[in-house]
Motif scaffolding. Structure first.
Motif, PDB file in Angstrom:
ATOM      1  N   LYS A 193     -50.102 -12.967   2.702  1.00 36.32           N
ATOM      2  CA  LYS A 193     -49.004 -13.802   3.206  1.00 36.32           C
ATOM      3  C   LYS A 193     -49.169 -15.272   2.828  1.00 36.32           C
ATOM      4  O   LYS A 193     -48.620 -16.150   3.457  1.00 36.32           O
ATOM      5  N   GLY A 194     -49.954 -15.534   1.772  1.00 34.89           N
ATOM      6  CA  GLY A 194     -50.099 -16.887   1.273  1.00 34.89           C
ATOM      7  C   GLY A 194     -49.216 -17.084   0.059  1.00 34.89           C
ATOM      8  O   GLY A 194     -48.160 -16.474  -0.075  1.00 34.89           O
ATOM      9  N   ARG A 195     -49.673 -17.953  -0.838  1.00 38.48           N
ATOM     10  CA  ARG A 195     -48.945 -18.238  -2.072  1.00 38.48           C
ATOM     11  C   ARG A 195     -49.826 -17.886  -3.264  1.00 38.48           C
ATOM     12  O   ARG A 195     -50.993 -17.591  -3.105  1.00 38.48           O
ATOM     13  N   TYR A 196     -49.248 -17.924  -4.453  1.00 37.34           N
ATOM     14  CA  TYR A 196     -49.937 -17.471  -5.654  1.00 37.34           C
ATOM     15  C   TYR A 196     -50.095 -18.589  -6.677  1.00 37.34           C
ATOM     16  O   TYR A 196     -49.413 -19.605  -6.626  1.00 37.34           O
ATOM     17  N   HIS A 197     -50.965 -18.324  -7.643  1.00 35.91           N
ATOM     18  CA  HIS A 197     -51.081 -19.170  -8.831  1.00 35.91           C
ATOM     19  C   HIS A 197     -51.362 -18.245 -10.005  1.00 35.91           C
ATOM     20  O   HIS A 197     -52.378 -17.548 -10.027  1.00 35.91           O
ATOM     21  N   VAL A 198     -50.443 -18.210 -10.969  1.00 39.57           N
ATOM     22  CA  VAL A 198     -50.556 -17.328 -12.127  1.00 39.57           C
ATOM     23  C   VAL A 198     -51.208 -18.099 -13.274  1.00 39.57           C
ATOM     24  O   VAL A 198     -50.694 -19.131 -13.705  1.00 39.57           O
ATOM     25  N   LEU A 199     -52.343 -17.594 -13.757  1.00 42.85           N
ATOM     26  CA  LEU A 199     -53.070 -18.261 -14.835  1.00 42.85           C
ATOM     27  C   LEU A 199     -52.411 -18.091 -16.196  1.00 42.85           C
ATOM     28  O   LEU A 199     -52.519 -18.941 -17.062  1.00 42.85           O
ATOM     29  N   GLY A 200     -51.773 -16.948 -16.415  1.00 40.01           N
ATOM     30  CA  GLY A 200     -51.194 -16.670 -17.715  1.00 40.01           C
ATOM     31  C   GLY A 200     -52.169 -16.000 -18.666  1.00 40.01           C
ATOM     32  O   GLY A 200     -52.011 -16.053 -19.881  1.00 40.01           O
ATOM     33  N   GLY A 201     -53.208 -15.366 -18.105  1.00 39.33           N
ATOM     34  CA  GLY A 201     -54.204 -14.672 -18.913  1.00 39.33           C
ATOM     35  C   GLY A 201     -55.600 -14.931 -18.402  1.00 39.33           C
ATOM     36  O   GLY A 201     -55.782 -15.382 -17.271  1.00 39.33           O
ATOM     37  N   VAL A 202     -56.592 -14.645 -19.232  1.00 36.65           N
ATOM     38  CA  VAL A 202     -58.001 -14.857 -18.885  1.00 36.65           C
ATOM     39  C   VAL A 202     -58.708 -15.512 -20.066  1.00 36.65           C
ATOM     40  O   VAL A 202     -58.247 -15.442 -21.202  1.00 36.65           O
ATOM     41  N   LEU A 203     -59.828 -16.143 -19.768  1.00 40.91           N
ATOM     42  CA  LEU A 203     -60.655 -16.712 -20.830  1.00 40.91           C
ATOM     43  C   LEU A 203     -61.180 -15.585 -21.711  1.00 40.91           C
ATOM     44  O   LEU A 203     -61.618 -14.553 -21.204  1.00 40.91           O
ATOM     45  N   SER A 204     -61.123 -15.782 -23.007  1.00 43.99           N
ATOM     46  CA  SER A 204     -61.601 -14.747 -23.924  1.00 43.99           C
ATOM     47  C   SER A 204     -61.999 -15.405 -25.241  1.00 43.99           C
ATOM     48  O   SER A 204     -61.133 -15.821 -26.025  1.00 43.99           O
ATOM     49  N   ALA A 205     -63.288 -15.506 -25.464  1.00 43.18           N
ATOM     50  CA  ALA A 205     -63.780 -16.081 -26.720  1.00 43.18           C
ATOM     51  C   ALA A 205     -63.336 -15.224 -27.900  1.00 43.18           C
ATOM     52  O   ALA A 205     -62.986 -15.741 -28.967  1.00 43.18           O
ATOM     53  N   LEU A 206     -63.324 -13.910 -27.710  1.00 47.42           N
ATOM     54  CA  LEU A 206     -62.942 -12.989 -28.775  1.00 47.42           C
ATOM     55  C   LEU A 206     -61.497 -13.209 -29.229  1.00 47.42           C
ATOM     56  O   LEU A 206     -61.179 -13.142 -30.408  1.00 47.42           O
ATOM     57  N   ASP A 207     -60.610 -13.477 -28.254  1.00 42.55           N
ATOM     58  CA  ASP A 207     -59.195 -13.691 -28.560  1.00 42.55           C
ATOM     59  C   ASP A 207     -58.857 -15.160 -28.746  1.00 42.55           C
ATOM     60  O   ASP A 207     -57.677 -15.511 -28.927  1.00 42.55           O
ATOM     61  N   GLY A 208     -59.840 -16.045 -28.639  1.00 43.53           N
ATOM     62  CA  GLY A 208     -59.597 -17.473 -28.825  1.00 43.53           C
ATOM     63  C   GLY A 208     -58.845 -18.121 -27.682  1.00 43.53           C
ATOM     64  O   GLY A 208     -58.128 -19.100 -27.881  1.00 43.53           O
ATOM     65  N   VAL A 209     -58.975 -17.578 -26.464  1.00 39.02           N
ATOM     66  CA  VAL A 209     -58.302 -18.151 -25.297  1.00 39.02           C
ATOM     67  C   VAL A 209     -59.297 -18.992 -24.520  1.00 39.02           C
ATOM     68  O   VAL A 209     -60.287 -18.477 -23.991  1.00 39.02           O
ATOM     69  N   GLY A 210     -59.044 -20.287 -24.476  1.00 36.64           N
ATOM     70  CA  GLY A 210     -59.914 -21.210 -23.757  1.00 36.64           C
ATOM     71  C   GLY A 210     -59.233 -21.738 -22.510  1.00 36.64           C
ATOM     72  O   GLY A 210     -58.068 -21.424 -22.244  1.00 36.64           O
ATOM     73  N   PRO A 211     -59.921 -22.568 -21.729  1.00 35.36           N
ATOM     74  CA  PRO A 211     -59.360 -23.110 -20.488  1.00 35.36           C
ATOM     75  C   PRO A 211     -58.044 -23.862 -20.688  1.00 35.36           C
ATOM     76  O   PRO A 211     -57.167 -23.830 -19.827  1.00 35.36           O
ATOM     77  N   GLU A 212     -57.920 -24.529 -21.839  1.00 31.16           N
ATOM     78  CA  GLU A 212     -56.698 -25.297 -22.105  1.00 31.16           C
ATOM     79  C   GLU A 212     -55.489 -24.401 -22.341  1.00 31.16           C
ATOM     80  O   GLU A 212     -54.345 -24.868 -22.262  1.00 31.16           O
ATOM     81  N   ASP A 213     -55.709 -23.112 -22.598  1.00 28.42           N
ATOM     82  CA  ASP A 213     -54.617 -22.171 -22.836  1.00 28.42           C
ATOM     83  C   ASP A 213     -54.094 -21.539 -21.547  1.00 28.42           C
ATOM     84  O   ASP A 213     -53.091 -20.820 -21.576  1.00 28.42           O
ATOM     85  N   LEU A 214     -54.773 -21.781 -20.442  1.00 26.60           N
ATOM     86  CA  LEU A 214     -54.398 -21.181 -19.156  1.00 26.60           C
ATOM     87  C   LEU A 214     -53.981 -22.263 -18.166  1.00 26.60           C
ATOM     88  O   LEU A 214     -54.229 -23.447 -18.383  1.00 26.60           O
ATOM     89  N   ASN A 215     -53.391 -21.855 -17.069  1.00 25.25           N
ATOM     90  CA  ASN A 215     -52.932 -22.791 -16.037  1.00 25.25           C
ATOM     91  C   ASN A 215     -54.064 -23.136 -15.070  1.00 25.25           C
ATOM     92  O   ASN A 215     -53.900 -23.052 -13.848  1.00 25.25           O
TER      93      ASN A 215
END
Length: 197
Positions: free
Chosen positions: A100-122
Motif C-alpha cells: 500500500k505504498g508507492r513505487y519506483h521503476v528503475l527501467g532495468g538492472v545493472l548488467s556489465a554484459l549488456d552494457g547497462v550502467g547506473p546512468e542508464d537506470l532511474n
C-alpha cells in the motif's frame, strides 16, 4: 490486406516477448479469421493506448495521467517506496494487493554484459526521491538474479548514510513449495533467511 502487410504484422508480432515467427503467424491467422470481432477492435485499442498512455515522471509507471493513479492516491503511504525493475513488476505487486505504498521503476538492472550502467537506470531519481523527508523506507524488490542482486546492492550502497531504512523482499521457499523440487540456490537462501517461530 496485401501479403506485404501480413508479413509486416507477423514480423512485428514476432518481436514481442514469448512470440516467435511461428506463434506470430498463428496469431495473425487468428486475427484475420476474427477480423471484425477481434482485429479491428484490437487495432483501435492499440492506437488509443499509443496516444494516451504516458510514463509517470514520479515513479516510471504507465498510466493515462501524470502523476499516475498510484502516486496520486492519497490512501497510499508516501513513506514506503518499493523499487522494481520494470512496470510488469508493479503490476504483479498490485495484483497481489499486498503493498500500500508507492513505487519506483528503475527501467532495468545493472548488467556489465549488456552494457547497462547506473546512468542508464532511474537510480539518481530514486536517490533524490529518497532524500525527501516523507520517505522513510525503500524496499528493494529486484528479481533474485545475479544482475538483480547486483543492482540491489548498488542501490543499498547509494542510500547508505541517508535517513531511510533499506529493506529487500524475502527469498526462499515459496508458499506451497516442496523442498524436493526447489533448486540449491533457493534452499540455501531459505536457510540463511530463516526466522524464529
Amino acid at each position: 490486406m496485401a501479403a506485404g502487410d501480413l508479413d509486416r504484422v507477423m514480423h512485428l508480432l514476432a518481436k514481442l516477448p514469448g512470440l516467435g515467427p511461428r506463434s506470430a503467424r498463428r496469431a495473425v491467422l487468428h486475427l484475420m479469421q476474427k477480423r471484425e470481432a477481434l482485429m479491428l477492435p484490437l487495432a483501435d485499442a492499440l492506437a488509443a493506448a499509443a496516444r494516451s498512455i504516458r510514463t509517470c515522471r514520479t515513479c516510471g509507471n504507465f498510466d493515462t495521467t501524470d502523476p499516475c493513479g498510484i502516486c496520486d492516491d492519497p490512501r497510499r503511504d508516501p513513506g514506503l517506496v518499493c523499487v522494481v525493475e520494470d512496470v510488469g513488476d508493479v503490476w504483479a505487486l498490485e495484483r497481489a494487493s499486498a503493498f500500500k505504498g508507492r513505487y519506483h521503476v528503475l527501467g532495468g538492472v545493472l548488467s556489465a554484459l549488456d552494457g547497462v550502467g547506473p546512468e542508464d537506470l532511474n537510480i539518481d531519481t530514486l536517490v533524490a526521491r529518497a532524500a525527501s523527508p516523507e520517505v522513510n523506507e525503500v524496499i528493494l524488490a529486484m528479481n533474485a538474479t545475479v544482475d538483480g542482486q547486483t543492482t540491489a546492492h548498488y542501490i543499498a550502497d547509494r542510500l547508505s548514510g541517508t535517513h531511510v531504512a533499506v529493506s529487500r523482499l524475502a527469498h526462499g521457499v515459496p508458499v506451497g513449495g516442496e523442498l524436493d523440487y526447489l533448486d540449491d540456490g533457493t534452499l540455501t537462501q531459505a536457510l540463511k533467511a530463516r526466522q524464529s517461530v
